[in-house]
Design a protein around this motif. Sequence first.
Motif, mmCIF file in Angstrom:
data_model
loop_
_atom_site.group_PDB
_atom_site.id
_atom_site.type_symbol
_atom_site.label_atom_id
_atom_site.label_comp_id
_atom_site.label_asym_id
_atom_site.label_seq_id
_atom_site.Cartn_x
_atom_site.Cartn_y
_atom_site.Cartn_z
ATOM 1 N N PHE A 1 -26.174 -17.144 -12.583
ATOM 2 C CA PHE A 1 -25.156 -18.129 -13.089
ATOM 3 C C PHE A 1 -25.279 -17.974 -14.651
ATOM 4 C CE2 PHE A 1 -23.697 -20.954 -9.892
ATOM 5 C CZ PHE A 1 -24.482 -20.700 -8.730
ATOM 6 N N HIS A 2 -26.482 -17.482 -15.085
ATOM 7 C CA HIS A 2 -26.167 -17.171 -16.642
ATOM 8 C C HIS A 2 -25.106 -16.196 -16.887
ATOM 9 C CE1 HIS A 2 -27.897 -16.668 -20.945
ATOM 10 N NE2 HIS A 2 -27.474 -15.466 -20.503
ATOM 11 N N GLU A 3 -24.937 -15.357 -16.335
ATOM 12 C CA GLU A 3 -23.584 -14.264 -16.493
ATOM 13 C C GLU A 3 -22.376 -14.972 -16.302
ATOM 14 O OE1 GLU A 3 -23.697 -10.818 -14.444
ATOM 15 O OE2 GLU A 3 -21.775 -9.876 -15.535
ATOM 16 N N LEU A 4 -22.252 -15.835 -15.330
ATOM 17 C CA LEU A 4 -20.959 -16.546 -14.789
ATOM 18 C C LEU A 4 -20.519 -17.561 -15.942
ATOM 19 C CD1 LEU A 4 -19.000 -17.492 -13.050
ATOM 20 C CD2 LEU A 4 -20.423 -18.820 -11.915
ATOM 21 N N TYR A 5 -21.842 -18.433 -16.436
ATOM 22 C CA TYR A 5 -21.271 -19.300 -17.667
ATOM 23 C C TYR A 5 -21.046 -18.714 -18.749
ATOM 24 C CZ TYR A 5 -23.412 -23.504 -15.444
ATOM 25 O OH TYR A 5 -23.591 -24.503 -14.773
ATOM 26 N N SER B 1 -27.742 -17.491 1.082
ATOM 27 C CA SER B 1 -28.254 -16.236 0.376
ATOM 28 C C SER B 1 -29.483 -16.915 -0.509
ATOM 29 C CB SER B 1 -27.253 -15.732 -0.843
ATOM 30 O OG SER B 1 -26.343 -15.117 -0.250
ATOM 31 N N LEU B 2 -29.790 -18.040 -0.552
ATOM 32 C CA LEU B 2 -30.969 -18.715 -1.116
ATOM 33 C C LEU B 2 -32.374 -18.241 -0.716
ATOM 34 C CD1 LEU B 2 -29.970 -22.450 -2.220
ATOM 35 C CD2 LEU B 2 -30.142 -20.508 -3.501
ATOM 36 N N GLN B 3 -32.152 -17.836 0.440
ATOM 37 C CA GLN B 3 -33.435 -17.163 1.297
ATOM 38 C C GLN B 3 -33.987 -16.067 0.653
ATOM 39 O OE1 GLN B 3 -35.031 -19.321 2.869
ATOM 40 N NE2 GLN B 3 -33.463 -20.954 2.998
ATOM 41 N N ASP C 1 -33.413 -14.191 -9.966
ATOM 42 C CA ASP C 1 -31.916 -13.493 -10.271
ATOM 43 C C ASP C 1 -30.805 -14.545 -9.992
ATOM 44 O OD1 ASP C 1 -32.991 -10.894 -7.757
ATOM 45 O OD2 ASP C 1 -32.756 -10.932 -9.822
ATOM 46 N N LEU C 2 -31.339 -15.740 -9.413
ATOM 47 C CA LEU C 2 -30.257 -16.729 -9.249
ATOM 48 C C LEU C 2 -29.851 -17.425 -10.692
ATOM 49 C CD1 LEU C 2 -28.970 -19.187 -7.332
ATOM 50 C CD2 LEU C 2 -30.875 -20.554 -7.948
ATOM 51 N N ALA D 1 -23.955 -7.768 -9.131
ATOM 52 C CA ALA D 1 -23.470 -7.122 -7.841
ATOM 53 C C ALA D 1 -23.443 -8.246 -6.822
ATOM 54 C CB ALA D 1 -24.349 -6.110 -7.452
ATOM 55 N N LYS D 2 -24.028 -9.201 -6.910
ATOM 56 C CA LYS D 2 -24.272 -10.443 -6.080
ATOM 57 C C LYS D 2 -22.925 -11.297 -6.204
ATOM 58 C CE LYS D 2 -29.083 -10.858 -5.059
ATOM 59 N NZ LYS D 2 -29.322 -9.506 -5.939
ATOM 60 N N ALA D 3 -22.139 -11.188 -7.423
ATOM 61 C CA ALA D 3 -21.071 -12.134 -7.553
ATOM 62 C C ALA D 3 -19.968 -11.954 -6.821
ATOM 63 C CB ALA D 3 -20.532 -11.775 -9.206
ATOM 64 N N VAL D 4 -19.767 -10.801 -6.271
ATOM 65 C CA VAL D 4 -18.597 -10.470 -5.329
ATOM 66 C C VAL D 4 -18.717 -11.244 -4.050
ATOM 67 C CG1 VAL D 4 -17.298 -8.598 -4.153
ATOM 68 C CG2 VAL D 4 -18.075 -8.189 -6.268
ATOM 69 N N ASP D 5 -19.996 -11.345 -3.519
ATOM 70 C CA ASP D 5 -20.296 -12.011 -2.428
ATOM 71 C C ASP D 5 -20.099 -13.506 -2.153
ATOM 72 O OD1 ASP D 5 -20.220 -9.570 -0.876
ATOM 73 O OD2 ASP D 5 -22.431 -9.287 -1.489
ATOM 74 N N LEU D 6 -21.005 -13.913 -3.516
ATOM 75 C CA LEU D 6 -21.164 -15.445 -3.784
ATOM 76 C C LEU D 6 -20.144 -16.233 -4.240
ATOM 77 C CD1 LEU D 6 -25.075 -15.115 -4.663
ATOM 78 C CD2 LEU D 6 -23.921 -15.556 -2.315
#
Length: 690
Positions: free
Chosen positions: A187-191, A174-176, A182-183, A153-158
Amino acid sequence: MSLFQIHHLFSTQKSNQGNLTTAADKVIEYVINLVNREDLIEDLVKRYEASKTLGRDEQTVVYIATYIGLEAFIIRNKPLIVKQEFTKEGLREEIRKQFDVHALIPEFRLLFLPEKEQSALIFEQGASAIGGYIVSNIGIPHLRSAVASMKNAKAVDLIHVTETGLHFDGLEVSLQQISPEDLTGLFHELYQVLLAEIERSLSIRVSEKVVTDIFDKIRRTYDYDIIAKFLDVLPEGVLENERIRRLGRDELESKIQSRTRELDEAKKQLEQKLELIRQQNNELAQAKQALTKSLEEAHRLEEEIKKEKEQVEQKVKERTVELNDAMTSLQISYQQIENEKARLLASINNLSLGFVMTDTDDKIIAINNISYQILKAQEGTFTNIQQMHEYLKESINIDEYYQKCKTEKAVQKVADITFRNIFLRFFFTPVIINNNCIGVVIIFEDISEAKLLERSKDEFFAVASHELRTPLTAIRGFTSLILDNFGEQLKVNPQLVPMITNVHSSSIRLIKIVNNFLDASKLEQGKIIFNLENFSFTELVKSVVMELDPLSKEKHIYLKFENSEEAMPDVYADLERVKQIVINLVGNAIKFTEKGGITIRLEKVPDFVKIYIEDTGLGISEEYRQLLFKKFQQAGERILTRDAATGSGMGLYISKLLIEAMNGKIVVEKTKLGEGSTFAFTLPIANNKS
């Protein structure tokens, strides 16, 4: 386009380079000043000073290597050698306090970021490189499709797709709120989706090369902790050898260091206690001697000696108990080591590959059952590497690759080994601790099924091409007859003329492609018959220039033959095949040259005549040169994107096979992107037929 030519990946704007390196110089000079004994870091300082004359990328690598070397020296030394003791994280925290790390070169800055920001930056850089590669080589729609398929779900915003690739505008804020898990998951899914898109659109080989290029850049630049973070975020199955090497290294070093510390501590305590007992025994012996000499005082000292004796005996008992406890602890530690060894052997025996491990004396200390099954040998046949070499010497020189692996401390790979009607592939990997090779791991597998599949594919390809040629020839013949003999009927419906003409020209081009396929298949199987004869290479080149000169004039470029003043000897080869090769190379040069032209030269070299075909065209970048002379690859810069309208990508491949079959050799003599290329090949001189 190379992944690490994308400027925003690991570099900054050139206008800021001076400020960024100045900031890095201040950090390194601060760390150098923490060392009292500068003579011990002289080599590091000299290398750092010399790097200031290098280019940006080389200088950055030296800066990082210098800092990591200085950091390692400081944290393992005590005061007097260094001004203050530091841990690794303590030193980096001190630098964060003393300097504005955001003013450093991005690669250097990465070392001093907190762990989560460090992970985010290395993940972002790798993903940006892959995104840029997809935009350049596949297209933005494919990149958008891949990102849109993400379930996180965070992919849309980041994650945002732009004309140049991927951007992560909201990630720093968003790192805070985002956890490290979750980070990594994001990126695991993005790669995963990006590499899957490259694999679908191009090939798995390209996908693996993209990741390997990124990993090589990271490995050359950063320390082991950052390399481990990048490996952790990659999808399962990607860079598997690097993961296995990392896992084996981590576990083995951790266990060995832990057990070594425990044993050293136990040994130290035991030696201290034994020394104390010796001292006490010596004291007791001295007391007895004094007692013997002082018999006249026996009555007066009797009670005192008795009391002293009781105390000594009590101490001996206490020391004996302590010694027994130390021995028990040592036995427990040894049993734990044996248990770890049993678990490791169980893992090895469950591998589907052959696994052999040797020690420094070339004795086999571990071998799994599948090794004997693959090699069709009885269990217990191999106890040392020499026995294995003797068993396989008809197929592979095991000892040669084994010794090379130990000497060079590098992995050796040997493929397509034929052994008793099966094909094998071997990997020799050194086991290195403290830069010393303490053994070798040999992994091998049966690749017969893959070889059989490849052979079946080639045979099917040849048969299919042969079957296509007959109907294509008929189409060419019938369309030619229609155009030549039915002109009056075609006048009734003139729209048919361009259609029939197009069918005719297309059938001719398809027949040419099919013939290329058949030629390649016959060459691979050794079924081409060559009509070898003596002929003049000079006259052949002149005829090709005359034949292709109209094509060059259509593009307003020159085509010239610089005839040498030295008389060229005749060559011994198949004239028609050589003409086919020269036409193909000159045709490629014309195709990829828009201004300037093509120059052909002949040169006599020992036992051969060498031809050079030099153009001023597009050129080919270094990273793509290795793909030339491969099947279905064309000679342009965008070597991964074939021009199906103008060729099959078989020309250079067939040329290479033909030249090598006639005892010659073809190479890319030189090439530079935007400046042109020079192809060259040799043919044997007529009086040197052998």
